[in-house]
Motif scaffolding. Structure first.
Motif, short mmCIF file in Angstrom:
data_model
loop_
_atom_site.label_atom_id
_atom_site.label_comp_id
_atom_site.label_asym_id
_atom_site.label_seq_id
_atom_site.Cartn_x
_atom_site.Cartn_y
_atom_site.Cartn_z
N GLN A 12 -10.60 24.25 -38.50
CA GLN A 12 -9.33 24.96 -38.41
C GLN A 12 -8.44 24.38 -37.31
OE1 GLN A 12 -9.35 26.32 -41.28
NE2 GLN A 12 -8.98 28.47 -40.78
N ILE A 13 -9.04 24.06 -36.17
CA ILE A 13 -8.29 23.48 -35.04
C ILE A 13 -7.69 22.13 -35.44
CG2 ILE A 13 -8.52 22.50 -32.72
CD1 ILE A 13 -10.66 24.68 -32.19
N LEU A 14 -8.50 21.27 -36.07
CA LEU A 14 -8.02 19.96 -36.46
C LEU A 14 -6.97 20.07 -37.56
CD1 LEU A 14 -11.38 17.94 -36.50
CD2 LEU A 14 -9.64 18.05 -34.69
N ARG A 15 -7.13 21.01 -38.44
CA ARG A 15 -6.19 21.15 -39.56
C ARG A 15 -4.78 21.50 -39.07
NH1 ARG A 15 -7.31 25.80 -43.81
NH2 ARG A 15 -8.90 24.40 -44.61
N ARG A 16 -4.68 22.32 -38.04
CA ARG A 16 -3.36 22.79 -37.61
C ARG A 16 -2.66 21.83 -36.65
NH1 ARG A 16 -6.52 26.88 -34.36
NH2 ARG A 16 -6.35 26.25 -32.18
N PRO A 20 -4.18 13.73 -32.60
CA PRO A 20 -5.61 13.79 -32.27
C PRO A 20 -5.90 14.89 -31.26
CG PRO A 20 -4.85 11.52 -32.29
CD PRO A 20 -3.62 12.38 -32.41
N VAL A 21 -6.99 15.58 -31.45
CA VAL A 21 -7.41 16.67 -30.57
C VAL A 21 -8.66 16.22 -29.84
CG1 VAL A 21 -8.03 19.10 -30.41
CG2 VAL A 21 -6.49 18.34 -32.22
N THR A 22 -8.63 16.28 -28.53
CA THR A 22 -9.77 15.81 -27.75
C THR A 22 -10.92 16.82 -27.79
OG1 THR A 22 -9.02 16.83 -25.70
CG2 THR A 22 -8.21 14.60 -26.19
N ALA A 23 -12.09 16.32 -27.49
CA ALA A 23 -13.26 17.19 -27.42
C ALA A 23 -13.09 18.23 -26.32
CB ALA A 23 -14.52 16.37 -27.19
N ASP A 24 -12.44 17.84 -25.22
CA ASP A 24 -12.21 18.80 -24.13
C ASP A 24 -11.33 19.96 -24.60
OD1 ASP A 24 -13.75 17.48 -22.27
OD2 ASP A 24 -12.08 16.25 -21.52
N GLY A 46 -21.42 14.44 -41.02
CA GLY A 46 -22.59 14.34 -41.87
C GLY A 46 -22.48 15.16 -43.14
N GLN A 47 -21.64 16.20 -43.12
CA GLN A 47 -21.39 17.02 -44.31
C GLN A 47 -20.17 16.51 -45.10
OE1 GLN A 47 -21.15 21.13 -43.07
NE2 GLN A 47 -23.04 20.97 -41.89
N ARG A 48 -19.75 15.28 -44.79
CA ARG A 48 -18.66 14.60 -45.50
C ARG A 48 -17.30 15.24 -45.27
NH1 ARG A 48 -21.50 13.09 -51.35
NH2 ARG A 48 -23.25 11.93 -50.46
N VAL A 49 -17.12 15.89 -44.13
CA VAL A 49 -15.79 16.34 -43.75
C VAL A 49 -15.05 15.12 -43.19
CG1 VAL A 49 -14.45 17.88 -42.27
CG2 VAL A 49 -16.62 18.66 -43.26
N PRO A 50 -13.88 14.75 -43.73
CA PRO A 50 -13.21 13.50 -43.34
C PRO A 50 -12.51 13.59 -41.98
CG PRO A 50 -11.88 14.68 -44.95
CD PRO A 50 -13.16 15.45 -44.82
N ILE A 51 -13.31 13.49 -40.92
CA ILE A 51 -12.79 13.50 -39.55
C ILE A 51 -12.81 12.09 -39.01
CG2 ILE A 51 -13.16 14.34 -37.20
CD1 ILE A 51 -14.45 16.82 -38.38
N ARG A 52 -11.67 11.63 -38.48
CA ARG A 52 -11.56 10.31 -37.87
C ARG A 52 -11.35 10.46 -36.37
NH1 ARG A 52 -7.27 8.08 -38.63
NH2 ARG A 52 -6.06 9.60 -39.83
N GLY A 53 -11.83 9.48 -35.61
CA GLY A 53 -11.64 9.50 -34.16
C GLY A 53 -12.92 9.20 -33.44
N ILE A 57 -10.87 9.81 -27.12
CA ILE A 57 -9.55 9.60 -27.71
C ILE A 57 -9.06 10.85 -28.43
CG2 ILE A 57 -8.24 8.26 -29.40
CD1 ILE A 57 -10.07 5.91 -28.84
N GLY A 58 -9.91 11.37 -29.29
CA GLY A 58 -9.53 12.57 -30.02
C GLY A 58 -9.92 12.45 -31.48
N TYR A 59 -9.78 13.55 -32.16
CA TYR A 59 -10.20 13.62 -33.56
C TYR A 59 -9.06 14.11 -34.44
CZ TYR A 59 -14.80 13.32 -31.40
OH TYR A 59 -15.88 12.92 -30.65
N VAL A 60 -9.03 13.59 -35.67
CA VAL A 60 -8.00 13.95 -36.63
C VAL A 60 -8.68 14.26 -37.96
CG1 VAL A 60 -6.00 13.13 -37.94
CG2 VAL A 60 -6.24 12.52 -35.53
N LEU A 61 -8.22 15.30 -38.61
CA LEU A 61 -8.69 15.64 -39.94
C LEU A 61 -7.75 15.00 -40.95
CD1 LEU A 61 -10.73 17.39 -41.60
CD2 LEU A 61 -8.98 19.18 -41.60
#
Length: 239
Positions: A12-16, A20-24, A46-53, A57-61
């Motif tokens: 939900q956090i990445l979707r909105r 890129p959203v950092t782990a912190d 591992g569950q095939r959710v398409p997260i890049r990053g 640096i951060g993560y993007v859905l």
């Protein structure tokens, strides 16, 4: 917060976010550790959710991704398990078997992290052991409700007096101690509730119900709600 809930919230956090959203940042919002976020991101990938990053640096859905229908929270899994367990323990044999089948089907498609919540839920339904035996085939009754056809029943009241009724069956209700048929009674010219265990015999007719059953059900529901409102008003009135 349980891990299954965190996985859902991370998506939900990445979707909105469009950046890129950092782990912190994720850890701060979820009130958990950065190390837990790293593990959770790995589990989602591992569950095939398409997260890049990557870390630091951060993560993007990726765009276009939506949660699959069975990406449930732990509370939602508890709700599904509770409802299915109640049906399995309180409904007629056909619905009880269907409820167990539903749980088995859901289990096969749930992510590994959520399966323990279904196998060992925090909420459980206690089956009814003293429910009286139905005098009518509830499975066939449901089929007639769906087909919008009438039935004839011989019905015994509390004193054991039997009357013959032609009924437009609308729905089956489940009480703590009994199952009931709610329908329009031609004899009384009104909605009536019939306990299934007091139906001495039944004949399933090919005669269609006059009008639309959905409208009759809505009308019955309005009557029930109006009665409940009057009861509340009377209870709140002067003593």
């Amino acid at each position: 917060m349980r891990k299954a809930d965190r996985l859902f919230q991370i998506v939900q956090i990445l979707r909105r976010s469009s950046r890129p959203v950092t782990a912190d940042a994720i850890a701060e919002e979820l009130e958990t550790s950065r190390r837990s976020v790293y593990r959770d991101i790995a589990a989602l990938v591992g569950q095939r959710v398409p997260i890049r990053g990557e870390a630091g640096i951060g993560y993007v859905l990726e765009q276009g991704f939506d949660l699959p229908p069975l990406m449930l929270t732990a509370d939602e899994v508890d709700a599904v398990a509770l409802g299915a367990q109640w049906v399995a323990g309180n409904a007629d044999p056909t619905l009880a078997r269907a409820a167990r089948d539903v749980l088995a089907k859901i289990l096969t498609v749930l992510p590994d992290e959520l399966q323990p919540f279904l196998l060992d839920p925090a909420a459980r339904a206690v089956p009814s052991w003293d429910r009286p035996r139905d005098g009518i085939d509830a499975g066939q009754l449901r089929a007639w409700i769906r087909a919008a056809r009438t039935i004839e029943i011989d019905y015994a009241d509390e004193a054991g007096r039997v009357s013959h009724r032609t009924v437009w069956p609308l729905l089956i209700g489940y009480r703590d101690a009994s199952r009931v048929l709610i329908g329009w009674c031609e004899l009384r010219g009104d909605f009536r509730t019939f306990r299934l265990d007091r139906i001495a015999s039944a004949r399933f007719l090919d005669t269609p119900i006059p009008g639309q059953p959905s409208r009759l059900r809505a009308r019955w529901l309005r009557q029930i709600q109006a009665s409940a409102e009057r009861w509340r008003n009377d209870a709140d009135g002067p003593g």
